[in-house]
Design an enzyme around this catalytic site. Structure first.
Site, mmCIF file in Angstrom:
data_model
loop_
_atom_site.group_PDB
_atom_site.id
_atom_site.type_symbol
_atom_site.label_atom_id
_atom_site.label_comp_id
_atom_site.label_asym_id
_atom_site.label_seq_id
_atom_site.Cartn_x
_atom_site.Cartn_y
_atom_site.Cartn_z
ATOM 1 N N ARG A 148 0.857 -1.186 0.000
ATOM 2 C CA ARG A 148 0.000 0.000 0.000
ATOM 3 C C ARG A 148 0.893 1.237 0.000
ATOM 4 O O ARG A 148 1.645 1.458 0.946
ATOM 5 C CB ARG A 148 -0.909 -0.001 1.227
ATOM 6 C CG ARG A 148 -1.709 1.276 1.381
ATOM 7 C CD ARG A 148 -2.685 1.243 2.569
ATOM 8 N NE ARG A 148 -3.326 2.537 2.661
ATOM 9 C CZ ARG A 148 -3.213 3.379 3.690
ATOM 10 N NH1 ARG A 148 -2.516 3.059 4.761
ATOM 11 N NH2 ARG A 148 -3.803 4.552 3.664
ATOM 12 N N HIS B 182 -3.017 10.802 0.679
ATOM 13 C CA HIS B 182 -2.402 10.624 1.998
ATOM 14 C C HIS B 182 -1.765 11.965 2.379
ATOM 15 O O HIS B 182 -0.558 12.068 2.570
ATOM 16 C CB HIS B 182 -1.402 9.471 1.979
ATOM 17 C CG HIS B 182 -1.102 8.890 3.339
ATOM 18 N ND1 HIS B 182 -1.200 7.543 3.615
ATOM 19 C CD2 HIS B 182 -0.703 9.470 4.494
ATOM 20 C CE1 HIS B 182 -0.870 7.326 4.888
ATOM 21 N NE2 HIS B 182 -0.559 8.479 5.442
ATOM 22 N N GLU C 117 -7.391 8.404 6.341
ATOM 23 C CA GLU C 117 -7.633 9.066 7.629
ATOM 24 C C GLU C 117 -8.134 10.505 7.507
ATOM 25 O O GLU C 117 -7.451 11.447 7.919
ATOM 26 C CB GLU C 117 -6.350 9.053 8.479
ATOM 27 C CG GLU C 117 -5.781 7.667 8.719
ATOM 28 C CD GLU C 117 -4.633 7.671 9.726
ATOM 29 O OE1 GLU C 117 -4.135 8.749 10.055
ATOM 30 O OE2 GLU C 117 -4.268 6.585 10.188
ATOM 31 N N ASN D 66 -7.094 1.940 9.887
ATOM 32 C CA ASN D 66 -5.782 2.085 10.505
ATOM 33 C C ASN D 66 -5.988 2.012 12.011
ATOM 34 O O ASN D 66 -6.703 2.831 12.596
ATOM 35 C CB ASN D 66 -5.143 3.431 10.129
ATOM 36 C CG ASN D 66 -4.798 3.486 8.648
ATOM 37 O OD1 ASN D 66 -4.902 2.483 7.930
ATOM 38 N ND2 ASN D 66 -4.381 4.650 8.196
ATOM 39 N N TYR E 7 -4.171 1.760 15.741
ATOM 40 C CA TYR E 7 -2.947 1.893 16.532
ATOM 41 C C TYR E 7 -3.163 1.722 18.031
ATOM 42 O O TYR E 7 -2.297 1.179 18.719
ATOM 43 C CB TYR E 7 -2.295 3.270 16.279
ATOM 44 C CG TYR E 7 -1.639 3.370 14.932
ATOM 45 C CD1 TYR E 7 -0.333 2.938 14.738
ATOM 46 C CD2 TYR E 7 -2.337 3.870 13.830
ATOM 47 C CE1 TYR E 7 0.274 3.014 13.492
ATOM 48 C CE2 TYR E 7 -1.741 3.949 12.582
ATOM 49 C CZ TYR E 7 -0.440 3.519 12.415
ATOM 50 O OH TYR E 7 0.160 3.581 11.187
ATOM 51 N N GLU F 187 -3.268 -0.091 8.166
ATOM 52 C CA GLU F 187 -2.063 0.305 8.909
ATOM 53 C C GLU F 187 -2.170 -0.221 10.328
ATOM 54 O O GLU F 187 -3.246 -0.194 10.934
ATOM 55 C CB GLU F 187 -1.910 1.837 9.031
ATOM 56 C CG GLU F 187 -1.446 2.537 7.798
ATOM 57 C CD GLU F 187 -1.320 4.055 8.003
ATOM 58 O OE1 GLU F 187 -1.078 4.502 9.146
ATOM 59 O OE2 GLU F 187 -1.492 4.777 7.006
HETATM 60 C C1 PNW Z 1 -1.136 7.638 10.602
HETATM 61 N N1 PNW Z 1 -3.038 10.937 15.903
HETATM 62 O O1 PNW Z 1 -1.087 8.909 11.153
HETATM 63 C C2 PNW Z 1 -0.780 7.873 9.146
HETATM 64 O O2 PNW Z 1 -1.668 7.303 8.222
HETATM 65 C C3 PNW Z 1 0.632 7.577 8.812
HETATM 66 O O3 PNW Z 1 1.027 8.345 7.717
HETATM 67 C C4 PNW Z 1 1.500 7.783 10.039
HETATM 68 O O4 PNW Z 1 2.870 7.710 9.758
HETATM 69 C C5 PNW Z 1 1.082 6.748 11.048
HETATM 70 O O5 PNW Z 1 -0.300 6.796 11.335
HETATM 71 C C6 PNW Z 1 1.846 6.844 12.366
HETATM 72 O O6 PNW Z 1 1.614 8.056 13.003
HETATM 73 C C7 PNW Z 1 -1.592 9.334 12.355
HETATM 74 O O7 PNW Z 1 -2.507 11.971 16.355
HETATM 75 C C8 PNW Z 1 -1.028 10.493 12.887
HETATM 76 O O8 PNW Z 1 -3.940 10.356 16.512
HETATM 77 C C9 PNW Z 1 -1.508 11.025 14.063
HETATM 78 C C10 PNW Z 1 -2.552 10.395 14.705
HETATM 79 C C11 PNW Z 1 -3.122 9.236 14.171
HETATM 80 C C12 PNW Z 1 -2.631 8.716 12.996
#
Ligand code: PNW
Length: 460
Positions: A78, A122, A167, A295, A297, A366
């Site tokens: 991706r 993106h 996102e 995505n 995390y 992601e």
């Molecule tokens: C995502 N937050 O970004 C993006 O899709 C990627 O490009 C990035 O490198 C990756 O996650 C890691 O950060 C985010 O503040 C950036 O909650 C910030 C947030 C969430 C996702």
């Protein structure tokens, strides 16, 4: 006997990257400036003061990078297409050099048996469009449709899988809410309008791509979703969780999958009237997708302010209208981003989407962890914490599948260390280490773990 991490043979295993984070070559072959070129050059915005002018130099090294990806055993990649490489100012005819670059990427993937998945947006909006208001301007949605249509038309023969937006929460609320991301604006609850224009752009682009000659294209969107729970059983904490889930999850999921905005969120933001006027757009936004990308995390544990007043318009915020919601530290392990590690949350967010979309295929587009990796004296990168993170989260994928959820694939963020937005080069997410002085790539322990894991998947 299936082991806990055994997934179906047709499960998609990929890694993910994004154009501005890896490509460099920002002034080559006619690429125009994006909002991130401008933002990165604005004093105080990037924690280590770096810009993405070179990043991983992937523009020149894509062939060896994709070969390395293949050697780890991934069957999908991706990447994102930089809008300002296709249209330097965001409108007008496509640049042949820009299209050619992404055609080369797709063809190199095919040579290695890797399926290319392209994200159209993106975050690198052409600066010229920002100068006309960016995502606060309704016209940007139409410009995005045109860009998506001509890019998909030109590359749909070599790229079957397309993601409209990555996102939109980040684009709207980090870009126009707290201003931590480009373009760095702080417009209060008007950031919701940016979110609406992004979603409208998604719907318009979907329709345009559907009408094209590439009828076998597989089209979807990627949202960043969080597992959200209240810090306690109190009414206030439940209210805080409702608001957090509302802005972060439901505000994006509901229009795309069910054709309506969550009315509680519009009320909290004080924008019910504006959204009522735009309600005709919901038919467009609700256009059927072929899959949903998530995505994932981390988890949020939300607590309310003791006085019960959630809004404080004087504070630039990524949750406008809910500025005073607190995110509680549960004491769980965190990555170097400060993000709590909570693998079961991956199952929660897949279930959250499935609840609204039935059997629609879901992909984790992601998932990954930042650490402060160093190359050791032996030349190895011992990122045991990241390896463990991936072990836990691929295990969560197996749990989701075992529960009958329609999870069809997983993309690790990221293939290699890259330029991490407001953190510049100071946060490493890669399975592959990048030395930014020499551009030498070194497969980390986590990358080697993935190679063994994927080989074992194939043998089963
Ligand atoms: C995502 N937050 O970004 C993006 O899709 C990627 O490009 C990035 O490198 C990756 O996650 C890691 O950060 C985010 O503040 C950036 O909650 C910030 C947030 C969430 C996702």
């Amino acid at each position: 006997m299936t082991t806990p991490t055994q997934l179906p043979a047709d499960f998609v295993w990929g890694t993910a990257t994004a154009s501005y984070q890896i490509e460099g070559a920002v002034a080559e072959d006619g690429r125009g400036p994006s909002i991130w070129d401008t933002f990165a050059r604005t004093a105080g915005k990037i924690s280590d003061g770096t810009v993405g002018d070179v990043a991983d130099d992937h523009y020149h090294r894509y062939a060896e990078d994709i070969a390395l990806m293949a050697s780890l055993g991934f069957n999908a990649y991706r990447f994102s297409i930089a809008w300002p490489r296709i249209q330097a100012t965001g409108t007008g005819p496509a640049s042949q050099a820009g299209l050619d670059f992404y055609r080369r990427i797709a063809e190199t993937c095919h040579e290695h048996g890797i399926t290319p998945w392209a994200t159209l947006y993106h975050w690198d909006l052409p600066q010229a469009l920002e100068d006309q208001g960016g995502w606060l301007n309704l016209d940007t949605a139409a410009a995005f449709r045109d860009y998506a249509a001509l890019t998909h038309d030109a590359l749909g023969d070599v790229i079957q899988h397309w993601i409209t937006l990555n996102e939109p929460w980040c684009s709207a609320f980090l870009g126009y809410g707290n201003g931590v991301h480009a373009p760095g604006k702080q417009v209060g609850t008007d950031a919701f309008k940016a979110a609406h224009h992004l979603l409208l752009g998604h719907g318009l682009a979907m329709n345009a791509m559907r009408e094209s000659r590439h009828t076998d294209s597989v089209l979807g969107i990627t949202l960043n979703l969080y597992s959200v729970r209240p810090a306690s059983d109190s009414e206030l904490d439940h209210e805080a969780a409702r608001r957090t889930d509302g802005i972060g999850n439901r505000f994006f999921l509901d229009p795309v999958l069910t054709g309506s905005y969550p009315s509680d969120v519009l009320l909290d933001a004080g924008l019910s009237d504006w959204f009522e006027e735009r309600s005709g757009d919901l038919d467009v936004i609700h256009v059927p997708v072929d899959f949903m990308g998530i995505n994932y995390y981390s988890r949020h544990t939300a607590a309310g302010p003791e006085d019960g007043v959630f809004a404080d318009p004087s504070v630039p915020s990524a949750s406008p209208g809910s500025e005073r919601v607190q995110h509680v530290d549960t004491g769980a392990d965190k990555t170097f981003m400060g993000w709590e590690i909570h693998p079961d949350g991956l199952v929660d967010v897949v279930a959250m989407v499935a609840e609204r979309s039935g059997d629609l295929p879901i992909y984790i587009t992601e998932n990954g962890a930042a650490y402060d990796d160093q190359v050791g004296a032996d030349g190895q990168v011992d990122d045991e914490e990241r390896r463990h993170y991936f072990e836990l989260h691929t295990g969560a994928c197996a749990d989701a599948v075992a529960q009958g959820l329609p999870l069809r694939g997983y993309f690790a963020w990221s293939f290699m260390d890259n330029w991490e937005w407001a953190f510049g080069l100071s946060r490493r997410f890669g399975l592959v280490h990048v030395d930014y002085d020499t551009q030498v790539r070194t497969v980390k322990k986590s990358g080697a773990w993935f190679r063994d894991f994927l080989a074992a998947q194939q043998q089963a």
